[in-house]
Scaffold this active site. Sequence first.
Site, PDB file in Angstrom:
ATOM      1  N   LYS A 144       0.795  -1.238   0.000  1.00 30.89           N
ATOM      2  CA  LYS A 144       0.000   0.000   0.000  1.00 30.89           C
ATOM      3  C   LYS A 144       0.828   1.290   0.000  1.00 30.89           C
ATOM      4  O   LYS A 144       0.471   2.264   0.669  1.00 30.89           O
ATOM      5  CB  LYS A 144      -0.939   0.011   1.221  1.00 30.89           C
ATOM      6  CG  LYS A 144      -1.978  -1.083   1.193  1.00 30.89           C
ATOM      7  CD  LYS A 144      -2.821  -1.109   2.444  1.00 30.89           C
ATOM      8  CE  LYS A 144      -2.077  -1.642   3.633  1.00 30.89           C
ATOM      9  NZ  LYS A 144      -2.951  -2.086   4.732  1.00 30.89           N
ATOM     10  N   ASP A 201      -5.294  -5.918  10.711  1.00 29.57           N
ATOM     11  CA  ASP A 201      -6.640  -5.304  10.745  1.00 29.57           C
ATOM     12  C   ASP A 201      -7.759  -6.312  10.447  1.00 29.57           C
ATOM     13  O   ASP A 201      -8.882  -6.178  10.949  1.00 29.57           O
ATOM     14  CB  ASP A 201      -6.742  -4.083   9.822  1.00 29.57           C
ATOM     15  CG  ASP A 201      -6.296  -4.341   8.399  1.00 29.57           C
ATOM     16  OD1 ASP A 201      -5.843  -5.469   8.092  1.00 29.57           O
ATOM     17  OD2 ASP A 201      -6.383  -3.417   7.567  1.00 29.57           O
TER      18      ASP A 201
HETATM   19  C1  BGC Z   1      -1.851  -5.866   3.793  1.00 31.83           C
HETATM   20  C2  BGC Z   1      -2.681  -6.618   4.792  1.00 31.83           C
HETATM   21  C3  BGC Z   1      -3.864  -5.783   5.253  1.00 31.83           C
HETATM   22  C4  BGC Z   1      -4.643  -5.265   4.048  1.00 31.83           C
HETATM   23  C5  BGC Z   1      -5.826  -4.382   4.441  1.00 31.83           C
HETATM   24  C6  BGC Z   1      -2.719  -5.319   2.677  1.00 31.83           C
HETATM   25  O1  BGC Z   1      -1.963  -4.513   1.831  1.00 31.83           O
HETATM   26  O2  BGC Z   1      -0.853  -6.691   3.252  1.00 31.83           O
HETATM   27  O3  BGC Z   1      -1.897  -7.012   5.899  1.00 31.83           O
HETATM   28  O4  BGC Z   1      -4.700  -6.560   6.060  1.00 31.83           O
HETATM   29  O5  BGC Z   1      -3.784  -4.524   3.217  1.00 31.83           O
HETATM   30  O6  BGC Z   1      -5.422  -3.273   5.171  1.00 31.83           O
END
Ligand code: BGC
Length: 483
Positions: free
Chosen positions: A163, A198
């Site tokens: 992200k 989360d």
């Molecule tokens: C992460 C996860 C997370 C999800 C939602 C992903 O990019 O790898 O760990 O739960 O985003 O936030």
Amino acid sequence: MAPTSLSPATVEVLDRIEHLFQLSNDRLIDITRQFVEDYNLGLGEYNKAMAMIPTFVTGVPDGSEKGTFLALDLGGTNLRVCEVTLHGDKTFTLRQQKYKVSEELKTGEATRLFDYLADSVDAFLTEMGHEVTDVEALHLGLTFSFPVEQSALDKGVLLTWTKGFAARNAIGKDVVKLLQDAFDRKHLHVRCCALVNDTVGALLSRAYTSGGCFLGAIFGTGTNGAYVEDISKIKKLGDSTSLLGMSKMVVNTEWGAFNNSRSVLPSTPFDNKLDRESINPRFQAYEKFISGMYLGEITRNLLLNLVDASPPILFNGNSTPILNSHYGFDTAYMSDVENASNLDEVQKVIVERVGFKPEDVSLDDAKIVKWACHLVAARAAKLSGCAVASVLIQTGLAKLGGGSSSGDERFSVGVDGSLIQHYPNFEDGLRASLRVLVGSDVESRVDIGLAKDGSGVGAALCALQAVKQEKTLERALQDTSLG
Ligand code: BGC
């Protein structure tokens, strides 16, 4: 269908693009079958693309839990610090503060990021008028929404960033230690005793408020799911499972990394461009089709392709600085476009959000932009259904193609994230593909409910679990030394 009131030549181009985004029922079934296969590969061995992370959370709450804890939540749009009080009657109260995380912190040295987290907790405690006594440190649960390979409730190394985060010198390190060191550097009397994703937070908080939950899922900036698995199926835990004496454990799937090879995901040139220009090319393939961080960018790629067509199909061949910038077309604009009740309103959104002059946006342009937003978001919603269906199948609650284990059982999913909460018809699209994949009967028994404040409440529930475990251990040690 491409808007038919456009010229036949334009309709032909749009139809060709639309074809690239189509997902047949057979394709949805293939994707879901692959999901289940990848789950089992990940449960069997470490270092698989689908990480299937054991969380060491061995039970879900029933609403009777009590206590006050701090929670720190990193990985969504904002950084949040909260104080959560669980009342023990399925209710809770929460006080929270949001803090921005700058691009510089996201991509700079990790210690600076963690110092900022500690500063935020410090600022929060001051704002809330907290007296930090010397006697007992405040217990904090960390919701850290990235792939972290856990080895205990309060230990786990970061596998990779996602992200848009890329802070240096964090991968391979224990994130609880990174945070605790930052607290200690500041002499803050706070102890991080639990680490939670989360999705796990969503699962636990939904179970706390509604009495049960089999899946916690995020459809927001990123996407992921966590579900309750039989420990006996988590083969990679080996003998350590017998030490736990428990039969179930929550597994964080990290399904955002599903099918990085893209063998079953339907990539278009617009997806490929996004991937190539991303900071993690060839990773998080599924997330790049589904989540809020990326949908706007896929749409931007598509729109620019139509602007650049010869002869131009969109905006008379013109663009704007916003439309020209990487990630300039936010997924929230798509939501505004799809929410608009008529083309005049779509035009207005384009003018206000994308920076065109009103006279440069025709009604045909508005029609095409609306069509493009719908195409990208509808595909995301349908693909999201594959992940939910695959967990129903993996846990034996449903069969691929239809049919479930028992008559009127209801299946509770705790969800969070901007797309599932706010994107028009996202849940409808997800449900439509669930009907294809597990049949209408099962789909009608799936309750999708918001895991309200899931990250905060989930972290608090985990911190409570950790404190209880520590006390049990202390007692056991005392008993042994007395004996
Ligand atoms: C992460 C996860 C997370 C999800 C939602 C992903 O990019 O790898 O760990 O739960 O985003 O936030």
